[in-house]
Design a protein around this motif. Structure first.
Motif, PDB file in Angstrom:
ATOM      1  N   ASP A   1      -2.951   3.192   4.378  1.00  0.00           N
ATOM      2  CA  ASP A   1      -3.166   3.647   3.017  1.00  0.00           C
ATOM      3  C   ASP A   1      -3.601   5.278   3.096  1.00  0.00           C
ATOM      4  O   ASP A   1      -3.231   5.944   2.201  1.00  0.00           O
ATOM      5  CB  ASP A   1      -4.420   2.880   2.169  1.00  0.00           C
ATOM      6  CG  ASP A   1      -3.943   1.493   1.609  1.00  0.00           C
ATOM      7  OD1 ASP A   1      -2.778   1.272   1.710  1.00  0.00           O
ATOM      8  OD2 ASP A   1      -4.954   0.725   1.399  1.00  0.00           O
ATOM      9  N   ALA A   2      -4.405   5.384   4.044  1.00  0.00           N
ATOM     10  CA  ALA A   2      -4.879   6.804   4.245  1.00  0.00           C
ATOM     11  C   ALA A   2      -3.705   7.753   4.438  1.00  0.00           C
ATOM     12  O   ALA A   2      -3.605   8.772   3.877  1.00  0.00           O
ATOM     13  CB  ALA A   2      -6.057   6.982   5.133  1.00  0.00           C
ATOM     14  N   LEU A   3      -2.769   7.201   5.335  1.00  0.00           N
ATOM     15  CA  LEU A   3      -1.716   8.179   5.844  1.00  0.00           C
ATOM     16  C   LEU A   3      -0.742   8.468   4.416  1.00  0.00           C
ATOM     17  O   LEU A   3      -0.316   9.518   4.132  1.00  0.00           O
ATOM     18  CB  LEU A   3      -0.820   7.413   6.724  1.00  0.00           C
ATOM     19  CG  LEU A   3      -1.384   7.551   8.316  1.00  0.00           C
ATOM     20  CD1 LEU A   3      -0.611   7.070   9.359  1.00  0.00           C
ATOM     21  CD2 LEU A   3      -1.742   8.642   8.594  1.00  0.00           C
ATOM     22  N   ALA A   4      -0.535   7.290   3.786  1.00  0.00           N
ATOM     23  CA  ALA A   4       0.208   7.602   2.450  1.00  0.00           C
ATOM     24  C   ALA A   4      -0.443   8.437   1.399  1.00  0.00           C
ATOM     25  O   ALA A   4       0.323   8.726   0.556  1.00  0.00           O
ATOM     26  CB  ALA A   4       0.604   6.020   1.955  1.00  0.00           C
ATOM     27  N   ALA A   5      -1.602   8.514   1.454  1.00  0.00           N
ATOM     28  CA  ALA A   5      -2.311   9.461   0.733  1.00  0.00           C
ATOM     29  C   ALA A   5      -2.404  10.980   1.227  1.00  0.00           C
ATOM     30  O   ALA A   5      -3.023  11.722   0.413  1.00  0.00           O
ATOM     31  CB  ALA A   5      -3.889   8.979   0.408  1.00  0.00           C
ATOM     32  N   GLY A   6      -1.821  11.116   2.249  1.00  0.00           N
ATOM     33  CA  GLY A   6      -1.635  12.314   2.665  1.00  0.00           C
ATOM     34  C   GLY A   6      -2.807  12.894   3.761  1.00  0.00           C
ATOM     35  O   GLY A   6      -2.763  14.294   4.022  1.00  0.00           O
TER      36      GLY A   6
ATOM     37  N   GLY B   1       0.815  -1.182  -0.103  1.00  0.00           N
ATOM     38  CA  GLY B   1      -0.007   0.006  -0.354  1.00  0.00           C
ATOM     39  C   GLY B   1       0.951   1.340  -0.069  1.00  0.00           C
ATOM     40  O   GLY B   1       0.418   2.157  -0.778  1.00  0.00           O
ATOM     41  N   LEU B   2       1.821   1.252   0.749  1.00  0.00           N
ATOM     42  CA  LEU B   2       2.734   2.372   0.921  1.00  0.00           C
ATOM     43  C   LEU B   2       3.463   2.524  -0.594  1.00  0.00           C
ATOM     44  O   LEU B   2       3.659   3.696  -0.746  1.00  0.00           O
ATOM     45  CB  LEU B   2       3.899   2.010   1.799  1.00  0.00           C
ATOM     46  CG  LEU B   2       3.398   2.243   3.185  1.00  0.00           C
ATOM     47  CD1 LEU B   2       4.403   2.068   4.409  1.00  0.00           C
ATOM     48  CD2 LEU B   2       2.865   3.609   3.768  1.00  0.00           C
ATOM     49  N   ARG B   3       3.958   1.560  -1.078  1.00  0.00           N
ATOM     50  CA  ARG B   3       4.902   1.511  -2.607  1.00  0.00           C
ATOM     51  C   ARG B   3       3.842   2.033  -3.653  1.00  0.00           C
ATOM     52  O   ARG B   3       4.237   2.832  -4.256  1.00  0.00           O
ATOM     53  CB  ARG B   3       4.958   0.373  -2.930  1.00  0.00           C
ATOM     54  CG  ARG B   3       6.231  -0.221  -2.141  1.00  0.00           C
ATOM     55  CD  ARG B   3       6.724  -1.769  -2.459  1.00  0.00           C
ATOM     56  NE  ARG B   3       7.826  -2.202  -1.524  1.00  0.00           N
ATOM     57  CZ  ARG B   3       9.092  -1.860  -1.763  1.00  0.00           C
ATOM     58  NH1 ARG B   3       9.356  -1.059  -2.881  1.00  0.00           N
ATOM     59  NH2 ARG B   3      10.013  -2.518  -0.959  1.00  0.00           N
ATOM     60  N   ARG B   4       2.369   1.996  -3.587  1.00  0.00           N
ATOM     61  CA  ARG B   4       1.579   2.481  -4.755  1.00  0.00           C
ATOM     62  C   ARG B   4       0.961   3.773  -4.403  1.00  0.00           C
ATOM     63  O   ARG B   4       0.314   4.453  -5.038  1.00  0.00           O
ATOM     64  CB  ARG B   4       0.426   1.303  -4.831  1.00  0.00           C
ATOM     65  CG  ARG B   4      -0.296   1.391  -3.629  1.00  0.00           C
ATOM     66  CD  ARG B   4      -1.672   0.584  -3.889  1.00  0.00           C
ATOM     67  NE  ARG B   4      -2.641   1.377  -4.895  1.00  0.00           N
ATOM     68  CZ  ARG B   4      -3.480   2.593  -4.390  1.00  0.00           C
ATOM     69  NH1 ARG B   4      -3.343   2.799  -3.388  1.00  0.00           N
ATOM     70  NH2 ARG B   4      -4.017   2.932  -5.248  1.00  0.00           N
ATOM     71  N   ALA B   5       1.192   4.230  -3.257  1.00  0.00           N
ATOM     72  CA  ALA B   5       0.492   5.689  -2.581  1.00  0.00           C
ATOM     73  C   ALA B   5       1.112   6.586  -3.283  1.00  0.00           C
ATOM     74  O   ALA B   5       2.286   6.788  -3.951  1.00  0.00           O
ATOM     75  CB  ALA B   5       0.576   5.735  -1.240  1.00  0.00           C
TER      76      ALA B   5
ATOM     77  N   ALA C   1      -7.994  -7.384  11.863  1.00  0.00           N
ATOM     78  CA  ALA C   1      -6.791  -6.523  12.183  1.00  0.00           C
ATOM     79  C   ALA C   1      -5.781  -6.058  10.833  1.00  0.00           C
ATOM     80  O   ALA C   1      -5.246  -5.030  10.924  1.00  0.00           O
ATOM     81  CB  ALA C   1      -5.880  -7.466  13.030  1.00  0.00           C
ATOM     82  N   ILE C   2      -5.791  -6.971   9.909  1.00  0.00           N
ATOM     83  CA  ILE C   2      -4.974  -6.902   8.947  1.00  0.00           C
ATOM     84  C   ILE C   2      -5.781  -5.750   8.119  1.00  0.00           C
ATOM     85  O   ILE C   2      -5.175  -4.797   7.554  1.00  0.00           O
ATOM     86  CB  ILE C   2      -4.725  -7.921   7.875  1.00  0.00           C
ATOM     87  CG1 ILE C   2      -4.067  -9.108   8.616  1.00  0.00           C
ATOM     88  CG2 ILE C   2      -4.321  -7.759   6.490  1.00  0.00           C
ATOM     89  CD1 ILE C   2      -4.001 -10.208   8.040  1.00  0.00           C
ATOM     90  N   ALA C   3      -7.154  -5.772   7.766  1.00  0.00           N
ATOM     91  CA  ALA C   3      -7.924  -4.928   7.055  1.00  0.00           C
ATOM     92  C   ALA C   3      -7.868  -3.500   7.469  1.00  0.00           C
ATOM     93  O   ALA C   3      -7.666  -2.494   7.017  1.00  0.00           O
ATOM     94  CB  ALA C   3      -9.274  -5.390   7.121  1.00  0.00           C
ATOM     95  N   PHE C   4      -7.858  -3.389   9.032  1.00  0.00           N
ATOM     96  CA  PHE C   4      -7.874  -2.066   9.699  1.00  0.00           C
ATOM     97  C   PHE C   4      -6.448  -1.282   9.507  1.00  0.00           C
ATOM     98  O   PHE C   4      -6.401  -0.074   8.948  1.00  0.00           O
ATOM     99  CB  PHE C   4      -7.992  -2.157  11.207  1.00  0.00           C
ATOM    100  CG  PHE C   4      -7.731  -0.942  11.924  1.00  0.00           C
ATOM    101  CD1 PHE C   4      -8.849   0.085  12.004  1.00  0.00           C
ATOM    102  CD2 PHE C   4      -6.520  -0.374  12.617  1.00  0.00           C
ATOM    103  CE1 PHE C   4      -8.737   1.182  12.638  1.00  0.00           C
ATOM    104  CE2 PHE C   4      -6.451   0.521  13.359  1.00  0.00           C
ATOM    105  CZ  PHE C   4      -7.693   1.597  13.256  1.00  0.00           C
ATOM    106  N   SER C   5      -5.322  -2.147   9.647  1.00  0.00           N
ATOM    107  CA  SER C   5      -4.055  -1.667   9.544  1.00  0.00           C
ATOM    108  C   SER C   5      -3.956  -1.150   8.105  1.00  0.00           C
ATOM    109  O   SER C   5      -3.207  -0.007   7.928  1.00  0.00           O
ATOM    110  CB  SER C   5      -2.869  -2.458  10.083  1.00  0.00           C
ATOM    111  OG  SER C   5      -2.931  -3.653   9.281  1.00  0.00           O
ATOM    112  N   VAL C   6      -4.179  -1.917   7.052  1.00  0.00           N
ATOM    113  CA  VAL C   6      -3.769  -1.586   5.676  1.00  0.00           C
ATOM    114  C   VAL C   6      -4.605  -0.299   5.445  1.00  0.00           C
ATOM    115  O   VAL C   6      -3.869   0.586   4.709  1.00  0.00           O
ATOM    116  CB  VAL C   6      -4.337  -2.838   4.861  1.00  0.00           C
ATOM    117  CG1 VAL C   6      -4.424  -2.521   3.418  1.00  0.00           C
ATOM    118  CG2 VAL C   6      -3.458  -4.049   4.952  1.00  0.00           C
ATOM    119  N   ALA C   7      -5.785  -0.204   5.799  1.00  0.00           N
ATOM    120  CA  ALA C   7      -6.651   1.052   5.388  1.00  0.00           C
ATOM    121  C   ALA C   7      -6.051   2.082   5.977  1.00  0.00           C
ATOM    122  O   ALA C   7      -5.938   3.090   5.392  1.00  0.00           O
ATOM    123  CB  ALA C   7      -8.000   0.799   5.911  1.00  0.00           C
TER     124      ALA C   7
END
Length: 265
Positions: free
Chosen positions: A163-168, A42-46, A154-160
């Motif tokens: 993803d939001a942080l990496a989108a700014g 997720g961080l790599r694609r953000a 737990a995985i779904a929460f952390s990924v989302a």
């Protein structure tokens, strides 16, 4: 060992996310590798991928916890593993068996590392609310779980969240997004966000001149309640009393009239 890092150049504003994972051999198996891989992807694609780098430490023992923070100087610390409620979160010991680190120890540790740049902590572990609350006394944003949380949730929460942080987006938005993703798991109430209490300085109140009550009654008569304002004529009253004692009333009145005209009383 530390994973491959995202390409971040020499940007001084890069935020380091440090993932600390522990799953002792005698505890139920967690899909921690999947969680870390999904966060990394997720961080790599953000859009803001150049603003983050990811560090990982596995089979974390108590000393590994602080050593990794000393080495990586992270702004965000993410713990993946088991939690034991009041007893603490579960780390490994030297033999791979469970070792607990309690809320007080975590609070004391993060009190130090908050001064070194730690801004956010995510405890992705069951019943980690107690530890999150202790850490939040020192760190701006801390997320814990108020009950057991499923592995997929737990995985779904952390990924989302990342993803939001990496989108700014800001931490509050990222947290809310993560919670919304958990609706499908019926666990949207499980993550709890704590924010460090800010001490508000109450500005001093300007001094206000207190205006005393007006002693002049105008045409109104003085009453008992106005006794404090009725003063300054003691000498005249005392002289009048003495004069009445020494002279007949008519002479006293005539003398009083003359005195009044002369003195302007």
């Amino acid at each position: 060992m530390v994973s491959e890092q995202l390409s971040y150049g020499n940007n001084p504003d890069v935020k380091t996310i440090l993932i600390l994972a522990a799953n002792p051999t005698s505890t139920s198996s967690l899909r921690l590798d999947e969680e870390v891989r999904e966060i990394d992807e997720g961080l790599r694609r953000a859009n803001k991928r150049e603003e983050f780098k990811l560090e990982q430490k596995w089979a974390v023992r108590s000393r590994d916890f602080y050593r990794a923070m000393l080495d990586c100087q992270p702004q965000i610390v993410h713990f993946s593993g088991h939690g034991a409620g009041q007893d603490g979160i579960v780390l490994d010991d030297e033999t791979g068996q469970p070792a607990l680190i309690c809320a007080d120890a975590l609070g004391s540790m993060f009190k130090l590392f908050a001064t070194k740049g730690v801004e956010c902590v995510l405890l992705n572990a069951c019943y980690s609310e107690v530890q999150a609350k202790a850490i939040s006394q020192h760190v701006n944003y801390v997320i814990g779980m108020n009950q057991a949380v499923g592995d997929k949730a737990a995985i779904a929460f952390s990924v989302a969240f990342y993803d939001a942080l990496a989108a700014g987006q800001q931490v509050e938005f990222a947290y809310e997004l993560g919670c919304s993703i958990l609706i499908k798991y019926l666990e949207q109430q499980t993550p709890v966000l704590f924010k460090k209490e800010q001490i508000s300085i109450i500005p001093s109140q300007p001094e206000i001149d207190i205006i005393p009550p007006n002693p002049y009654q105008g045409l109104a008569a003085f009453g008992e309640e106005d006794a404090a304002f009725f003063f300054g004529r003691e000498t005249f009253v005392n002289g009048l009393v003495e004069a009445v004692k020494k002279q007949p009333y008519s002479k006293t009145a005539h003398s009083l009239i003359k005195h009044t005209k002369r003195s302007g009383v």
